[in-house]
Write an enzyme that holds these catalytic residues in place. Structure first.
Site, short mmCIF file in Angstrom:
data_model
loop_
_atom_site.label_atom_id
_atom_site.label_comp_id
_atom_site.label_asym_id
_atom_site.label_seq_id
_atom_site.Cartn_x
_atom_site.Cartn_y
_atom_site.Cartn_z
N GLU A 1 -18.08 5.83 3.66
CA GLU A 1 -16.98 6.43 4.41
C GLU A 1 -15.91 5.37 4.66
OE1 GLU A 1 -15.74 9.42 8.01
OE2 GLU A 1 -17.75 8.53 8.09
N GLU B 1 -14.57 0.02 8.25
CA GLU B 1 -13.62 0.28 9.33
C GLU B 1 -12.94 -1.03 9.71
OE1 GLU B 1 -11.15 1.40 11.65
OE2 GLU B 1 -12.45 3.13 11.21
N ASP C 1 -4.59 7.56 8.19
CA ASP C 1 -3.28 7.53 8.83
C ASP C 1 -2.25 8.15 7.89
OD1 ASP C 1 -0.82 6.83 10.03
OD2 ASP C 1 -1.74 5.07 10.96
N LYS D 1 6.58 8.89 8.56
CA LYS D 1 7.97 8.52 8.27
C LYS D 1 8.13 8.12 6.80
CE LYS D 1 9.03 6.92 12.97
NZ LYS D 1 9.48 5.78 13.79
N ASP E 1 -4.75 16.36 8.45
CA ASP E 1 -4.10 17.42 9.23
C ASP E 1 -2.59 17.33 9.09
OD1 ASP E 1 -3.84 15.06 10.67
OD2 ASP E 1 -4.03 16.02 12.63
#
Length: 235
Positions: A71, A96, A146, A150, A182
């Site tokens: 992941e 991570e 993320d 912009k 999303d």
């Protein structure tokens, strides 16, 4: 500049934030990190990179041979902990870059670290080019990276052609890359990268079977954003 590692000057898909954690997350880190967070060789202290000469041996790390899911960016660990708990026969390696995120995931494990989960505190994009043996991974998950909404920041998005090649190298033919976002614009950008990519084939748009509904996802839907799931298979 001569002598600078090119990985250090790349456009990153993240910004480093502070390492301070809530008390419960810090306590989980102190209790479980020695077991669950891998101590890997670094090119320099404090680096988010891993020595490119280092190759991780999952069989040695987990003490067995089992399907391996990687992941990328587990965040607070909702999908990771849920999947590892419900599928103890599968091993999970999470990359991570943000230590408090790892602390949050460890806190969700409770008093004992899950034996089939390990973390590497690292920037996945460069690290995955060398960390694992090609074709050694069963699935790769990238849930809610993320979106960098912009326009001037789109170059920071993780899912690009270069990273698509990196992930394809990790998987055998038929191996799956599961993604979710999303942000509709990022979903479209993912498809623009992956649909024409010669190494990938879109095989599904249903929700990933082990991806739970999280507080983060609920906030997105409450804000009017739809969730897009994409599953691609290596040709």
């Amino acid at each position: 500049m001569k002598g600078i590692d090119p990985a250090l000057s790349r456009t990153r898909s993240f910004t480093r934030r502070g390492d301070r954690m809530p008390r419960t997350h810090q306590a989980a880190w102190d209790r479980l990190a020695t077991q669950a967070v891998l101590d890997v060789p670094r090119p320099r202290p404090g680096s988010t990179l891993v020595d490119p000469a280092y190759r991780l041996d999952p069989e040695q790390v987990f003490g067995r041979r089992a399907p391996l899911v990687v992941e990328v960016g587990p965040g607070s660990g909702d999908a990771l902990v849920h999947a590892a708990t419900t599928h103890p026969e599968v091993d999970f390696l999470a990359l991570e870059v943000w230590r408090p995120g790892i602390g949050h995931a460890l806190a969700k494990m409770g008093e004992q670290a899950l034996p089939n989960v390990r973390f590497v505190e690292a920037d996945a994009a460069p690290v995955l080019t060398t960390l694992l043996e090609p074709g050694s991974v069963h699935e790769v998950w990238t849930f809610f990276p993320d979106p960098w909404p912009k326009n001037k920041h789109h170059k920071r998005r993780l899912v690009d052609a270069e990273f698509a090649d990196t992930v394809a190298d990790l998987l055998p033919p038929g191996g799956l890359w599961r993604l979710a976002t999303d942000w509709a614009a990022y979903a479209g950008a993912m498809r623009q990268v992956l649909d024409p990519h010669p190494r990938w084939e879109l095989v599904g748009t249903d929700r990933a079977p082990l991806r739970p509904v999280t507080r983060f996802e609920r906030r997105g839907t409450e804000a009017g954003r739809s969730i897009t799931d994409l599953t691609y298979a290596v040709r």
